[in-house]
Design a protein around this motif. Sequence first.
Motif, PDB file in Angstrom:
ATOM      1  N   LYS A 154       0.830  -1.219   0.000  1.00 17.66           N
ATOM      2  CA  LYS A 154       0.000   0.000   0.000  1.00 17.66           C
ATOM      3  C   LYS A 154       0.860   1.263   0.000  1.00 17.66           C
ATOM      4  CE  LYS A 154      -3.795   2.197   2.692  1.00 17.66           C
ATOM      5  NZ  LYS A 154      -4.364   2.912   1.544  1.00 17.66           N
ATOM      6  N   TYR A 155       1.986   1.166   0.665  1.00 16.43           N
ATOM      7  CA  TYR A 155       2.913   2.296   0.728  1.00 16.43           C
ATOM      8  C   TYR A 155       4.307   1.841   0.285  1.00 16.43           C
ATOM      9  CZ  TYR A 155      -0.805   4.562   3.404  1.00 16.43           C
ATOM     10  OH  TYR A 155      -2.017   5.096   3.784  1.00 16.43           O
ATOM     11  N   LEU A 156       5.224   2.793   0.173  1.00 22.89           N
ATOM     12  CA  LEU A 156       6.504   2.458  -0.454  1.00 22.89           C
ATOM     13  C   LEU A 156       7.366   1.507   0.379  1.00 22.89           C
ATOM     14  CD1 LEU A 156       7.362   5.944  -1.946  1.00 22.89           C
ATOM     15  CD2 LEU A 156       6.801   3.864  -3.238  1.00 22.89           C
ATOM     16  N   SER A 162       4.932   5.735   5.968  1.00 26.33           N
ATOM     17  CA  SER A 162       6.200   6.129   6.609  1.00 26.33           C
ATOM     18  C   SER A 162       6.641   7.494   6.088  1.00 26.33           C
ATOM     19  CB  SER A 162       7.288   5.092   6.327  1.00 26.33           C
ATOM     20  OG  SER A 162       7.794   5.262   5.002  1.00 26.33           O
ATOM     21  N   LEU A 163       7.702   8.002   6.679  1.00 28.47           N
ATOM     22  CA  LEU A 163       8.244   9.287   6.238  1.00 28.47           C
ATOM     23  C   LEU A 163       8.684   9.206   4.777  1.00 28.47           C
ATOM     24  CD1 LEU A 163       8.868  12.143   7.255  1.00 28.47           C
ATOM     25  CD2 LEU A 163      11.179  11.354   7.815  1.00 28.47           C
ATOM     26  N   ALA A 164       9.012   8.018   4.318  1.00 26.60           N
ATOM     27  CA  ALA A 164       9.412   7.866   2.912  1.00 26.60           C
ATOM     28  C   ALA A 164       8.285   8.318   1.982  1.00 26.60           C
ATOM     29  CB  ALA A 164       9.791   6.419   2.617  1.00 26.60           C
ATOM     30  N   ASP A 165       7.057   7.966   2.306  1.00 25.06           N
ATOM     31  CA  ASP A 165       5.918   8.405   1.487  1.00 25.06           C
ATOM     32  C   ASP A 165       5.758   9.923   1.598  1.00 25.06           C
ATOM     33  OD1 ASP A 165       4.746   5.621   3.075  1.00 25.06           O
ATOM     34  OD2 ASP A 165       4.826   5.621   0.878  1.00 25.06           O
ATOM     35  N   LEU A 166       5.779  10.405   2.832  1.00 25.32           N
ATOM     36  CA  LEU A 166       5.491  11.823   3.093  1.00 25.32           C
ATOM     37  C   LEU A 166       6.531  12.741   2.455  1.00 25.32           C
ATOM     38  CD1 LEU A 166       4.450  11.420   6.840  1.00 25.32           C
ATOM     39  CD2 LEU A 166       2.912  11.857   4.894  1.00 25.32           C
ATOM     40  N   ASN A 167       7.785  12.267   2.352  1.00 26.75           N
ATOM     41  CA  ASN A 167       8.833  13.104   1.763  1.00 26.75           C
ATOM     42  C   ASN A 167       8.611  13.367   0.276  1.00 26.75           C
ATOM     43  OD1 ASN A 167      10.077  13.419   4.201  1.00 26.75           O
ATOM     44  ND2 ASN A 167      11.934  12.263   3.678  1.00 26.75           N
ATOM     45  N   HIS A 168       7.719  12.597  -0.337  1.00 28.18           N
ATOM     46  CA  HIS A 168       7.416  12.788  -1.764  1.00 28.18           C
ATOM     47  C   HIS A 168       6.393  13.901  -1.984  1.00 28.18           C
ATOM     48  CE1 HIS A 168       9.079   8.708  -2.112  1.00 28.18           C
ATOM     49  NE2 HIS A 168       9.153   8.897  -3.402  1.00 28.18           N
ATOM     50  N   VAL A 169       5.665  14.283  -0.920  1.00 25.64           N
ATOM     51  CA  VAL A 169       4.443  15.073  -1.114  1.00 25.64           C
ATOM     52  C   VAL A 169       4.706  16.464  -1.685  1.00 25.64           C
ATOM     53  CG1 VAL A 169       2.585  16.249   0.137  1.00 25.64           C
ATOM     54  CG2 VAL A 169       3.058  13.831   0.588  1.00 25.64           C
ATOM     55  N   TRP A 193      -1.875   5.471  -4.581  1.00 28.24           N
ATOM     56  CA  TRP A 193      -0.987   5.848  -3.464  1.00 28.24           C
ATOM     57  C   TRP A 193      -1.048   7.353  -3.226  1.00 28.24           C
ATOM     58  CZ3 TRP A 193       3.829   8.463  -4.688  1.00 28.24           C
ATOM     59  CH2 TRP A 193       4.682   8.629  -3.611  1.00 28.24           C
ATOM     60  N   TRP A 194      -0.940   8.105  -4.331  1.00 31.03           N
ATOM     61  CA  TRP A 194      -0.982   9.571  -4.237  1.00 31.03           C
ATOM     62  C   TRP A 194      -2.341  10.031  -3.686  1.00 31.03           C
ATOM     63  CZ3 TRP A 194       1.764  13.536  -3.386  1.00 31.03           C
ATOM     64  CH2 TRP A 194       1.253  14.813  -3.618  1.00 31.03           C
ATOM     65  N   SER A 195      -3.417   9.432  -4.158  1.00 32.73           N
ATOM     66  CA  SER A 195      -4.754   9.810  -3.669  1.00 32.73           C
ATOM     67  C   SER A 195      -4.871   9.567  -2.169  1.00 32.73           C
ATOM     68  CB  SER A 195      -5.835   9.017  -4.409  1.00 32.73           C
ATOM     69  OG  SER A 195      -5.778   9.315  -5.784  1.00 32.73           O
ATOM     70  N   SER A 196      -4.308   8.462  -1.703  1.00 37.35           N
ATOM     71  CA  SER A 196      -4.406   8.183  -0.261  1.00 37.35           C
ATOM     72  C   SER A 196      -3.589   9.191   0.539  1.00 37.35           C
ATOM     73  CB  SER A 196      -3.929   6.753   0.040  1.00 37.35           C
ATOM     74  OG  SER A 196      -2.535   6.646  -0.120  1.00 37.35           O
ATOM     75  N   PRO A 201      -5.023  14.950   6.391  1.00 38.40           N
ATOM     76  CA  PRO A 201      -5.151  16.355   6.805  1.00 38.40           C
ATOM     77  C   PRO A 201      -3.823  17.110   6.767  1.00 38.40           C
ATOM     78  CG  PRO A 201      -6.368  14.913   8.298  1.00 38.40           C
ATOM     79  CD  PRO A 201      -5.597  14.005   7.374  1.00 38.40           C
ATOM     80  N   SER A 202      -2.727  16.413   7.098  1.00 38.37           N
ATOM     81  CA  SER A 202      -1.410  17.085   7.086  1.00 38.37           C
ATOM     82  C   SER A 202      -1.076  17.550   5.670  1.00 38.37           C
ATOM     83  CB  SER A 202      -0.330  16.124   7.580  1.00 38.37           C
ATOM     84  OG  SER A 202      -0.273  14.970   6.735  1.00 38.37           O
ATOM     85  N   VAL A 203      -1.388  16.713   4.704  1.00 39.60           N
ATOM     86  CA  VAL A 203      -1.066  17.022   3.304  1.00 39.60           C
ATOM     87  C   VAL A 203      -1.991  18.112   2.794  1.00 39.60           C
ATOM     88  CG1 VAL A 203      -0.979  16.065   0.960  1.00 39.60           C
ATOM     89  CG2 VAL A 203      -0.134  14.728   2.907  1.00 39.60           C
ATOM     90  N   GLN A 204      -3.259  18.017   3.164  1.00 37.33           N
ATOM     91  CA  GLN A 204      -4.215  19.044   2.715  1.00 37.33           C
ATOM     92  C   GLN A 204      -3.842  20.413   3.270  1.00 37.33           C
ATOM     93  OE1 GLN A 204      -8.141  17.548   3.660  1.00 37.33           O
ATOM     94  NE2 GLN A 204      -7.990  15.917   2.130  1.00 37.33           N
TER      95      GLN A 204
END
Length: 212
Positions: A154-156, A162-169, A193-196, A201-204
């Motif tokens: 589901k995630y990288l 994980s922070l690995a996903d969030l660092n892409h945002v 993945w991107w949609s999730s 809320p942090s990303v929004q």
Amino acid sequence: MAPMKLYGATMSWNVTRCAVALEEAGAEYEIVPINFATAEHKSPEHLARNPFGQVPALQDGDLCIWESRAICKYAARKNKPELLKEGNLVESAMVDVWMEVEANQYTCVLDAILFQCLISPMLGGTTDQKVVEDNLEKLKKVLEVYEARLTKYKYLAGDFLSLADLNHVSATLCLFATPHASVLDGYPHVKAWWSSLMERPSVQKVAALMKP
Ligand SMILES: N[C@@H](CCC(=O)N[C@@H](CSO)C(=O)NCC(=O)O)C(=O)O
């Protein structure tokens, strides 16, 4: 404890990479703008925060650190260590792998596209379409690896955020400000993945911060 200070402008995806981690970690922080027009980033005060005269820098009490990904890890380690999976050797190793992949395979290619499409025109320059096309082709090769990974997990780093996903945002949000976000359309599991991530809320909150 006084809130942490994140120095930099929200137009910078290196700065907002930190904002995503700070938001996700639930940290108390404030963004302190640094004025590039007056070369404030080269001022003695800022050089004391970041000896390379760049943004971001983060001040937390007497601690001052720089390099966006180091700041992100600090925020996670301090407030939400599960984003690093440091208690689990295998899971934390996969988090490390995909944090390196984000920096050295994904964002380094995306940087070239974003500079040509967003920064160069803002500075009165032109967009070198060949640079854009060449790096879009490189990005597609990277996205093929992501698609295969995200078909299995589901995630990288695994079936956990994980922070690995969030660092892409932050840089990916900027891709949507260019005419080339459709490059993701060829990779359905990357899109999911991107949609999730976008539902968080942090990303929004950071996406709203980045709006011009
Ligand atoms: N590896 C570092 C890059 C920082 C950076 O290039 N910052 C730019 C603006 S944001 O893109 C910067 O400060 N440029 C001014 C300069 O280099 O003089 C990080 O991830 O923090």
